[in-house]
Scaffold this active site. Structure first.
Site, PDB file in Angstrom:
ATOM      1  N   GLU B  58     -77.030   0.888  -4.619  1.00  0.00           N
ATOM      2  CA  GLU B  58     -77.747   0.972  -5.891  1.00  0.00           C
ATOM      3  C   GLU B  58     -76.964   0.341  -7.040  1.00  0.00           C
ATOM      4  OE1 GLU B  58     -77.717   3.433  -3.713  1.00  0.00           O
ATOM      5  OE2 GLU B  58     -79.842   3.737  -3.265  1.00  0.00           O
ATOM      6  N   HIS B 127     -85.082  13.709  -4.611  1.00  0.00           N
ATOM      7  CA  HIS B 127     -86.153  12.727  -4.377  1.00  0.00           C
ATOM      8  C   HIS B 127     -87.409  13.049  -5.178  1.00  0.00           C
ATOM      9  CE1 HIS B 127     -83.736  11.876  -0.755  1.00  0.00           C
ATOM     10  NE2 HIS B 127     -84.250  10.675  -0.846  1.00  0.00           N
TER      11      HIS B 127
END
Lengths: 324, 354
Positions: B58, B127
């Site tokens: 990321e 999430h």
């Protein structure tokens, strides 16, 4: 050399984990498993070989695939707690709060990072604690091949190597990162080569061979317990199931071919070890049948327990966030 | 006009903009295969140089987007889950957001950071988050949160053409939503709120998926004689306070709904801006509905106790109106099951649940 009893234990754990996987698949189909199930079928030898003979006070981190099934079960967390957590029941390992994030510090299993690769730096910290405590504890941190793309690995690997922390880094290389082949994102054949820049041993091992995995980890664990620092072990294996159970099985933008999967189905780690033990005379067919039957009974009982357990009380939300 | 799903609208915007401008490219984890299939077809059309699968990195995705933007390209960085913006906090909030400012305004930063957002999917605390307050908080970032296919396409095209870094969030539960879009090309300017439903008794300002929940509640209350106006800001930076103030002057009462946590969430910011600009018009204290100050629990049973629910919105509306009414027919949003079905519709999963 492994004793006959040790071989039996490794085999039994392989079978237990396989039967638990089958129960989890049924749980997805019946709608009892909340969320998804990322089957680790065909990769069991990695976690089972690495963790079956760890001390109870050793620490483990596991990869997302299998949600820890191949490590936390050999380490001692009960299938009841594992299944109940996936059914989000209050008898689960995390009281139904974590679902696929199974954890129990009594067995040295602190949890699973939601962001993949988030565990490496935590493992470094547990390595610091283990070194300070000086009781010979080790940290075994097995992560999927994809996670080694995270900078967190490199930061943690540097810290661990520099301070000789008692950590064994494991790569469970199943050659896929969801739909992306690992060979598309990693330029070298062996991820074990990552070790050399940090001055630690880097070993490649056949991830379908539970004994080979055990021996590689045992060497690294002994080294870590002796204060000589971390090692990196790459276990070559293969993901025969889709990323999550029932998901479309892609390779890049297209579909994965059955011809690609087929040779790896033949290299099933449970079957391979069973054949070997039958040949060596360690197991008889009667043993095989008994171990199968007992594993099925154990997992079915655990499934019933989880199904019958109550849901968590919403009042728990007021208690969980802070210690006081 | 033609009917498309939300996800197709995103896909069309990507296709059209990549075709229009060859400096636009997209990269991230599994964008070729598409874990959320809004990137389907891009690889076949534009090839490996403009549709790149990355490792799980990321920081590198978000940071390389900054580098590519500085070097004259218009990267679209797909981060899959908005929770992962926290991983790339330095690259997004320090580099993309601040470098134009720091370096004498000579740098363009035409980046789109895309990710799914939100909960109600019974996933877990890492999430399911809504991060709009963190993004809105950070000077230098734009943020667009579409709630219809029409807005999804028009806002994404604007985001890609914008010379500032834009965070573009698509809610997981909206991906299958259908709606009409025009056949001809269009864009939607940033900083223009949309009145999704007109009303006269109370103004509901709702962000993202909360627009859908609020519209559901508003329609039910309509049958009982309560007229609710629902406003979707569409972008939080720039933020169209004027449309909201105009509405408040009409209704005199406000409820703000957001999926992020109540504490330091965007409801507080929006509420305070209304206080500063329209206090004299308010007949009752502003009401807020947002997630509990708590991580989002995984599992079947607890998420509904943390995330905002239709009965919460209805109760807030009744409170701001000073009315008492039976709302027991308004159900909580038990959508985990439907999400699985929705993903099945999108071809992400083939699992059938009983």
């Amino acid at each position: 050399m492994l004793t006959k009893e040790q071989k039996m234990k490794l085999y039994t754990n392989l079978v237990r984990v396989r039967k638990l996987d089958e129960i989890m698949v049924k749980g997805v189909l019946s709608g009892k498993v909340c969320g998804h199930w990322s089957s680790q079928k065909g990769q069991e030898a990695v976690g089972v070989g690495a963790t079956t003979f760890l001390r109870k006070d050793d620490y483990i981190f596991f990869c997302h695939r299998g949600h820890g099934i191949t490590t936390v079960i050999p380490k001692g967390i009960s299938p009841r707690a594992f299944i109940a957590e996936h059914f989000s029941k209050n008898s689960g390992a995390c009281q139904g709060m974590g679902c696929l994030h199974v954890a129990d510090m009594e067995y040295g299993a602190p949890g699973l990072s939601g962001s993949l690769g988030g565990d490496f730096v935590l493992a470094a910290g547990m390595g610091i604690a283990a070194k300070m405590r000086a009781k010979g504890q080790v940290v075994v941190c097995i992560q999927g091949d994809g996670t080694y793309g995270r900078g967190t690995f490199h930061e943690a690997a540097l810290m661990a190597a520099n301070w000789k922390l008692p950590i064994v880094w494991g790569v469970e290389n199943n050659q896929y990162m969801v739909f992306t082949p690992t060979s598309d994102i990693f330029p070298k054949e062996n991820m074990a080569d990552l070790a050399f820049g940090y001055g630690m041993p880097g070993v490649v091992v056949d991830g379908q061979d539970v004994v080979a995995v055990f021996e590689a980890f045992q060497t690294a664990i002994e080294r870590a317990r002796a204060g000589e620092g971390p090692s990196l072990i790459e276990c070559k294996t293969y993901r025969i199931e889709p990323h999550t159970y029932g998901m479309v099985d892609k390779r890049c933008a297209g579909l994965r071919s059955p011809e690609e999967i087929e040779p790896w189905v033949k290299k099933d780690p449970v079957n391979l070890f069973q054949e070997r033990l039958l040949k060596e005379g360690v197991l008889t067919q009667a043993d095989v049948d008994r171990i199968d039957r007992e594993a099925i009974e154990e997992m079915e009982e655990a499934e019933r327990f989880a199904t019958e357990s109550p849901a968590p009380d919403p009042q728990i939300l007021k208690q969980v966030l802070y210690w006081k | 006009m033609r009917e498309v799903r939300f996800i197709q609208a995103i896909n069309e915007a990507l296709l059209e903009e990549m075709k229009r401008d060859e400096t636009v490219f997209i990269f991230g984890e599994c964008v070729r295969g598409g874990t959320f299939p809004h990137t389907n077809g891009l690889f076949e059309k534009f090839g490996k140089d403009r549709v790149l699968d990355t490792s799980i990195s990321e920081n590198a995705i978000a940071g390389a987007a900054v580098g590519a933007a500085l070097a004259g390209y218009r990267p679209i960085a797909e981060l899959m889950f908005s929770d992962f913006f926290l991983i790339a906090g330095d690259e997004i909030c320090n580099k993309a957001a601040k470098w134009r400012f720091t370096h004498g305004m000579k740098l363009k930063m035409p980046i789109v950071y895309m990710a799914s957002t939100g909960g109600y999917i019974r996933s877990d605390s890492e999430h399911s988050q809504s991060v709009e307050s963190l993004i809105m908080h950070t000077p230098g970032l734009r943020i667009a949160i579409p709630t219809t296919p029409y807005d999804a396409k028009g806002l994404l095209k604007t985001a890609i053409r914008d010379d500032d870094p834009v965070v573009y969030l698509y809610h997981k539960l909206l991906l299958t939503k259908k709606g009409e879009i025009p056949d001809e090309e269009y864009t939607i300017p940033f900083g223009l709120a949309d009145v999704k439903k007109e009303g006269k008794d109370v103004t509901v300002v709702a962000v993202g998926f909360m627009v859908d929940l609020s519209l559901g509640v508003a329609n039910k209350l309509q049958e009982r004689g309560i007229s609710v106006e629902v406003i979707d800001p569409r972008t939080l930076e720039p933020f169209d306070i004027d449309t909201i103030v105009t509405s408040v002057k009409k209704t005199k009462r406000v409820v703000i709904v957001d999926e992020d946590t109540l504490r330091c969430g965007v409801t507080g910011e929006i509420g305070m801006q209304i206080m500063e600009k329209a206090f004299d018009y308010l007949d009752a204290p502003i009401q807020r509905v947002a997630a509990a100050n708590c991580p989002i629990p995984a599992g079947w049973y607890l998420e509904e106790h943390v995330l905002p629910q239709p009965p919460d919105i209805a109760a807030a509306i009744l409170k701001v109106l000073g009315k008492d009414m039976d709302i027991s027919d308004m159900k909580k949003e038990k959508v985990g099951f439907d999400a699985v079905k929705a993903f099945g519709d999108l071809g992400i999963t083939k699992v059938k649940q009983n």
